[in-house]
Design a protein around this motif. Structure first.
Motif, PDB file in Angstrom:
ATOM      1  N   MET A  69      39.218  44.157  46.292  1.00  0.00           N
ATOM      2  CA  MET A  69      39.812  43.123  45.447  1.00  0.00           C
ATOM      3  C   MET A  69      41.332  43.183  45.528  1.00  0.00           C
ATOM      4  N   GLU A  70      41.892  44.383  45.449  1.00  0.00           N
ATOM      5  CA  GLU A  70      43.343  44.532  45.550  1.00  0.00           C
ATOM      6  C   GLU A  70      43.850  44.029  46.901  1.00  0.00           C
ATOM      7  N   LYS A  71      43.105  44.331  47.955  1.00  0.00           N
ATOM      8  CA  LYS A  71      43.486  43.861  49.296  1.00  0.00           C
ATOM      9  C   LYS A  71      43.444  42.337  49.356  1.00  0.00           C
ATOM     10  N   GLU A  72      42.387  41.750  48.802  1.00  0.00           N
ATOM     11  CA  GLU A  72      42.250  40.292  48.805  1.00  0.00           C
ATOM     12  C   GLU A  72      43.389  39.636  48.030  1.00  0.00           C
ATOM     13  N   VAL A  73      43.735  40.198  46.882  1.00  0.00           N
ATOM     14  CA  VAL A  73      44.826  39.637  46.068  1.00  0.00           C
ATOM     15  C   VAL A  73      46.147  39.721  46.827  1.00  0.00           C
ATOM     16  N   GLU A  97      44.803  34.167  39.882  1.00  0.00           N
ATOM     17  CA  GLU A  97      44.772  34.679  38.506  1.00  0.00           C
ATOM     18  C   GLU A  97      43.359  34.618  37.927  1.00  0.00           C
ATOM     19  N   ILE A  98      42.659  33.521  38.172  1.00  0.00           N
ATOM     20  CA  ILE A  98      41.285  33.369  37.684  1.00  0.00           C
ATOM     21  C   ILE A  98      40.388  34.423  38.320  1.00  0.00           C
ATOM     22  N   LEU A  99      40.519  34.608  39.618  1.00  0.00           N
ATOM     23  CA  LEU A  99      39.719  35.598  40.333  1.00  0.00           C
ATOM     24  C   LEU A  99      39.990  37.008  39.798  1.00  0.00           C
ATOM     25  N   THR A 100      41.247  37.335  39.579  1.00  0.00           N
ATOM     26  CA  THR A 100      41.616  38.655  39.074  1.00  0.00           C
ATOM     27  C   THR A 100      41.041  38.889  37.680  1.00  0.00           C
ATOM     28  N   LYS A 101      41.181  37.907  36.802  1.00  0.00           N
ATOM     29  CA  LYS A 101      40.646  38.044  35.438  1.00  0.00           C
ATOM     30  C   LYS A 101      39.130  38.158  35.445  1.00  0.00           C
ATOM     31  N   ALA A 102      38.469  37.384  36.294  1.00  0.00           N
ATOM     32  CA  ALA A 102      37.009  37.445  36.390  1.00  0.00           C
ATOM     33  C   ALA A 102      36.560  38.825  36.867  1.00  0.00           C
ATOM     34  N   PHE A 103      37.265  39.381  37.841  1.00  0.00           N
ATOM     35  CA  PHE A 103      36.907  40.698  38.349  1.00  0.00           C
ATOM     36  C   PHE A 103      37.121  41.761  37.281  1.00  0.00           C
ATOM     37  N   GLU A 104      38.217  41.667  36.538  1.00  0.00           N
ATOM     38  CA  GLU A 104      38.465  42.622  35.446  1.00  0.00           C
ATOM     39  C   GLU A 104      37.358  42.537  34.402  1.00  0.00           C
ATOM     40  N   LYS A 105      36.940  41.324  34.065  1.00  0.00           N
ATOM     41  CA  LYS A 105      35.861  41.146  33.091  1.00  0.00           C
ATOM     42  C   LYS A 105      34.570  41.753  33.620  1.00  0.00           C
ATOM     43  N   ASN A 112      25.466  48.858  34.325  1.00  0.00           N
ATOM     44  CA  ASN A 112      24.309  49.327  35.065  1.00  0.00           C
ATOM     45  C   ASN A 112      24.729  49.826  36.447  1.00  0.00           C
ATOM     46  N   ALA A 113      24.559  51.120  36.678  1.00  0.00           N
ATOM     47  CA  ALA A 113      24.964  51.725  37.949  1.00  0.00           C
ATOM     48  C   ALA A 113      24.216  51.108  39.125  1.00  0.00           C
ATOM     49  N   GLY A 114      22.941  50.807  38.937  1.00  0.00           N
ATOM     50  CA  GLY A 114      22.153  50.202  40.002  1.00  0.00           C
ATOM     51  C   GLY A 114      22.707  48.848  40.417  1.00  0.00           C
ATOM     52  N   ASN A 115      23.155  48.061  39.443  1.00  0.00           N
ATOM     53  CA  ASN A 115      23.731  46.754  39.761  1.00  0.00           C
ATOM     54  C   ASN A 115      25.025  46.898  40.544  1.00  0.00           C
ATOM     55  N   ILE A 116      25.873  47.829  40.150  1.00  0.00           N
ATOM     56  CA  ILE A 116      27.139  48.059  40.859  1.00  0.00           C
ATOM     57  C   ILE A 116      26.845  48.429  42.310  1.00  0.00           C
ATOM     58  N   ILE A 117      25.889  49.317  42.515  1.00  0.00           N
ATOM     59  CA  ILE A 117      25.528  49.735  43.872  1.00  0.00           C
ATOM     60  C   ILE A 117      25.043  48.531  44.678  1.00  0.00           C
ATOM     61  N   HIS A 118      24.180  47.736  44.085  1.00  0.00           N
ATOM     62  CA  HIS A 118      23.639  46.558  44.773  1.00  0.00           C
ATOM     63  C   HIS A 118      24.739  45.554  45.101  1.00  0.00           C
ATOM     64  N   TRP A 119      25.566  45.215  44.119  1.00  0.00           N
ATOM     65  CA  TRP A 119      26.575  44.178  44.305  1.00  0.00           C
ATOM     66  C   TRP A 119      27.730  44.609  45.194  1.00  0.00           C
ATOM     67  N   SER A 120      27.907  45.921  45.349  1.00  0.00           N
ATOM     68  CA  SER A 120      29.010  46.389  46.197  1.00  0.00           C
ATOM     69  C   SER A 120      28.785  46.017  47.658  1.00  0.00           C
ATOM     70  N   GLN A 121      27.566  45.640  47.997  1.00  0.00           N
ATOM     71  CA  GLN A 121      27.243  45.281  49.379  1.00  0.00           C
ATOM     72  C   GLN A 121      27.618  43.838  49.704  1.00  0.00           C
ATOM     73  N   PHE A 122      28.000  43.080  48.686  1.00  0.00           N
ATOM     74  CA  PHE A 122      28.320  41.669  48.870  1.00  0.00           C
ATOM     75  C   PHE A 122      29.811  41.443  48.707  1.00  0.00           C
ATOM     76  N   GLY A 123      30.262  40.284  49.103  1.00  0.00           N
ATOM     77  CA  GLY A 123      31.647  39.903  48.887  1.00  0.00           C
ATOM     78  C   GLY A 123      31.926  39.749  47.399  1.00  0.00           C
ATOM     79  N   ILE A 124      33.111  40.068  47.012  1.00  0.00           N
ATOM     80  CA  ILE A 124      33.474  40.041  45.596  1.00  0.00           C
ATOM     81  C   ILE A 124      33.336  38.641  45.010  1.00  0.00           C
ATOM     82  N   LEU A 125      33.776  37.647  45.755  1.00  0.00           N
ATOM     83  CA  LEU A 125      33.686  36.277  45.268  1.00  0.00           C
ATOM     84  C   LEU A 125      32.227  35.883  45.032  1.00  0.00           C
ATOM     85  N   TYR A 133      30.780  34.836  36.400  1.00  0.00           N
ATOM     86  CA  TYR A 133      32.106  35.229  35.890  1.00  0.00           C
ATOM     87  C   TYR A 133      33.134  34.157  36.202  1.00  0.00           C
ATOM     88  N   ILE A 134      32.869  33.375  37.257  1.00  0.00           N
ATOM     89  CA  ILE A 134      33.756  32.239  37.575  1.00  0.00           C
ATOM     90  C   ILE A 134      32.907  31.026  37.848  1.00  0.00           C
TER      91      ILE A 134
END
Length: 134
Positions: A69-73, A97-105, A112-125, A133-134
């Motif tokens: 996310m930091e790299k994308e910003v 700004e919208i993307l950054t706020k959505a990611f922070e939220k 849920n740790a399982g969700n974080i693991i699953h979603w980390s495999q996809f693009g942030i957007l 979130y957006i």
């Protein structure tokens, strides 16, 4: 902590080189305080739920997501800086700004740790859009 001092010295040198007439010790204090606050904010992320292994792996995944996310910003800000002043530039700034706020939220609310693991495999957007979130 050692890395924090090195980062603070690096920031201070950049500021002194850029602006010249800056008291190094005072600026170093400001940079160190800024970096410490930033580190504290990172430490206050939402506590993840799951097995010990899931939480440990999810924390690594979350750190990778934050780095992406930091790299994308940064990339978006570089593109924005090359745009001429006007509506297109303002629109892009607003989107970042919208993307950054959505990611922070997302980071604040997802526990849920399982969700974080699953979603980390996809693009942030894609994750932010999928989870509304957006």
């Amino acid at each position: 902590m050692k890395n924090l001092f090195a980062q603070a010295h690096k920031m201070t040198r950049e500021i002194v080189n850029t602006y010249g007439d800056v008291d190094y010790k005072v600026q170093f204090g400001f940079c160190l305080a800024y970096l410490q606050k930033e580190e504290e904010e990172k430490m206050q992320m939402t506590q993840l739920k799951g097995t010990e292994k899931q939480v440990a792996y999810a924390e690594k995944c979350r750190e990778k997501m934050i780095a992406k996310m930091e790299k994308e910003v940064k990339e978006q800000q570089a593109r924005i800086s090359r745009l001429p002043e006007g509506n297109a530039k303002a629109s892009r700034v607003q989107k970042v700004e919208i993307l950054t706020k959505a990611f922070e939220k997302f980071l604040e609310t997802e526990t849920n740790a399982g969700n974080i693991i699953h979603w980390s495999q996809f693009g942030i957007l894609a994750v932010l859009e999928n989870q509304k979130y957006i």
